[in-house]
Design a protein around this motif. Structure first.
Motif, short mmCIF file in Angstrom:
data_model
loop_
_atom_site.label_atom_id
_atom_site.label_comp_id
_atom_site.label_asym_id
_atom_site.label_seq_id
_atom_site.Cartn_x
_atom_site.Cartn_y
_atom_site.Cartn_z
N PHE A 1 0.81 -1.22 0.00
CA PHE A 1 0.00 0.00 0.00
C PHE A 1 0.84 1.27 0.00
O PHE A 1 0.28 2.37 0.04
CB PHE A 1 -0.94 -0.02 1.22
CG PHE A 1 -1.78 -1.25 1.29
CD1 PHE A 1 -2.81 -1.46 0.38
CD2 PHE A 1 -1.53 -2.22 2.24
CE1 PHE A 1 -3.58 -2.61 0.43
CE2 PHE A 1 -2.30 -3.38 2.30
CZ PHE A 1 -3.33 -3.57 1.39
N SER A 2 2.16 1.16 -0.03
CA SER A 2 3.01 2.34 -0.19
C SER A 2 3.25 2.57 -1.67
O SER A 2 3.54 1.63 -2.42
CB SER A 2 4.35 2.15 0.53
OG SER A 2 4.19 2.19 1.93
N SER A 3 3.11 3.81 -2.10
CA SER A 3 3.20 4.10 -3.53
C SER A 3 4.63 3.97 -4.04
O SER A 3 5.59 4.00 -3.27
CB SER A 3 2.64 5.48 -3.84
OG SER A 3 3.29 6.48 -3.08
N ALA A 4 4.75 3.84 -5.35
CA ALA A 4 6.05 3.67 -5.99
C ALA A 4 6.67 5.04 -6.27
O ALA A 4 6.03 5.90 -6.87
CB ALA A 4 5.90 2.89 -7.28
N PRO A 5 7.91 5.26 -5.85
CA PRO A 5 8.59 6.51 -6.16
C PRO A 5 9.12 6.50 -7.59
O PRO A 5 8.93 5.53 -8.33
CB PRO A 5 9.73 6.55 -5.14
CG PRO A 5 10.03 5.11 -4.89
CD PRO A 5 8.73 4.37 -5.02
N SER B 1 14.65 5.49 1.23
CA SER B 1 13.61 4.93 2.10
C SER B 1 13.92 5.20 3.56
O SER B 1 13.02 5.48 4.36
CB SER B 1 13.47 3.42 1.86
OG SER B 1 12.99 3.16 0.55
N ALA B 2 15.21 5.12 3.93
CA ALA B 2 15.60 5.42 5.31
C ALA B 2 15.21 6.85 5.67
O ALA B 2 14.71 7.11 6.77
CB ALA B 2 17.09 5.20 5.48
N ARG B 3 15.46 7.77 4.75
CA ARG B 3 15.11 9.18 5.00
C ARG B 3 13.61 9.35 5.13
O ARG B 3 13.12 10.01 6.06
CB ARG B 3 15.64 10.04 3.85
CG ARG B 3 15.37 11.53 4.03
CD ARG B 3 15.74 12.32 2.80
NE ARG B 3 14.87 12.03 1.66
CZ ARG B 3 15.22 11.35 0.57
NH1 ARG B 3 16.44 10.86 0.47
NH2 ARG B 3 14.36 11.14 -0.41
#
Length: 387
Positions: free
Chosen positions: A168-172, A181-183
């Motif tokens: 459910f997380s969108s694609a960058p 992703s860490a940021r």
């Protein structure tokens, strides 16, 4: 699965529990989220039912040639006859899901709070072909008060995200790395949820994200536990060149697992690292294909008894994981994590470097993993307090 939870009890004696600062939910459009994917189930079942499988194929021992036809047929039959997505969806929705808008991405995560006022915030990162589902079995036990080896009590506020491009997380956009992703995930921890400090756990690609926070956001990420290190394991020849001797039978077994994986089990890594579109588009609307591509990994990388007692990895667990990939249409986008993090550069690096922090680091190696890091290597990359 309970083994994952135990090492974290140790670092309570090394770091103080975090207090929660003021939250700024409005800035990040934080919204409760409910999983509703049932509309896609009829097509998924139709595609499963209509996919023709061969009657016989050449027989090889175990999974030497990949997933066996017998195993695939058993999984397919269970998918069609016994698997109940609505029941699985209901069980997922028992947890508190949220979506926040961060750097123009929809970022999904579970946030389950302990009843203890001094609970330690803990974020758990999955990899591929994993998802937030793999941590659901340990959420409840982590939020409950437990006693450390020194007699102190500890519990955790548990945050389980979907990595960008997963579920459910969108694609960058292009060139998105695990450091990005860490940021991004430091933001929900410190600004959306308002924790001043927190602990991280990472496995597979999630180890790269956890490392990015442990190393790069070291004033907020104040303890880390890894089940995989974001550094390439050493071959037997490299170990010998560095005068590293594997003294235990377990170390030797795990190193042989890595040798075997490098020789015959890493083809998927090359494919997704070089041509993710090819495999991703082939599998996009093909649930049986996704089951073959990813299901074999669940079995091969975890437990030779997967699907049979006493293994906790049942066929149902595999099927709900593959169903999540299919219903969220994330098989293509999730594969880009290999392409966007070239081997040896980000994610899994050649050069072992020490984290820029004195915070405690913990490592747990699981027997049937396909990589191996003896203690002497783990000690070179951080303040190792538990191995």
């Amino acid at each position: 699965m309970k083994l994952i939870a135990l090492p974290f009890l140790y670092f309570y004696t090394l770091t103080a529990a975090s207090s929660v600062a003021g939250c700024s939910h409005d800035s990040y459009d934080l919204q409760p989220f409910t999983i509703r994917l049932s509309d896609g189930v009829p097509r998924m079942l139709e595609r499963i039912r209509d996919t023709e499988l061969p009657g016989t194929i050449p027989q090889y021992p175990g999974n030497e040639a990949g997933i066996s036809l017998e195993t695939l047929k058993a999984l397919r039959n269970q998918w069609l006859v016994d698997f109940d997505w609505l029941k699985e969806e209901e069980s997922m929705n028992r947890y508190n899901h949220f979506i926040a808008k961060i750097e123009n991405l929809d970022v999904h995560f579970i946030h389950e709070k302990s009843n203890e006022p001094d609970a330690i915030p803990l974020i758990l990162y999955h990899g591929w072909p994993g998802s937030f589902l793999e941590f659901i079995p340990v959420i409840k036990s982590l939020t409950q008060k437990a006693k450390t080896a020194t007699g102190k009590h500890v519990s955790f506020d548990v945050i389980v995200p979907s990595l960008p491009s997963f579920a459910f997380s969108s694609a960058p956009g292009a060139n998105w790395t695990v450091d990005d992703s860490a940021r991004v995930f430091n933001t929900p921890m410190t600004k959306v949820l308002g924790y001043k400090t927190y602990a991280v756990h990472g496995t597979d690609w999630g180890s790269g994200v956890a490392w990015g926070q442990f190393d790069g956001f070291n004033t907020s990420a104040r303890a880390a536990h890894f089940a995989i290190l974001p550094f390439l394991p050493l071959t037997p020849e490299q170990l010998e060149a560095q005068n590293i001797t594997l003294n235990t039978s377990l170390d030797q077994f795990e190193e042989q697992r890595y040798v075997n994986w490098s020789a015959t089990g890493s083809g998927y890594f090359s494919e997704e690292g070089s041509k993710p579109n090819d495999i991703g588009l082939v599998l996009y609307d093909n649930p049986i294909g996704q089951l073959v591509w990813m299901g074999e990994k669940y079995i091969e990388w975890s437990d030779p008894k997967a699907g049979t007692s006493p293994s906790v990895l049942t066929h149902n667990e595999i099927l709900r994981s593959i169903s999540l990939y299919y219903l969220t249409k994330s098989i293509l986008t999730s594969g880009y994590i290999y392409f966007q993090n070239p081997l040896g550069q980000t994610g899994f690096r050649y050069n072992y470097t020490r984290a820029r922090t004195d915070a405690p680091m913990l490592f747990s190696g699981f027997k049937y993993n396909v990589q191996s890091w003896p203690r002497v290597l783990a000690e070179t990359v951080g303040n190792l307090v538990f191995y």
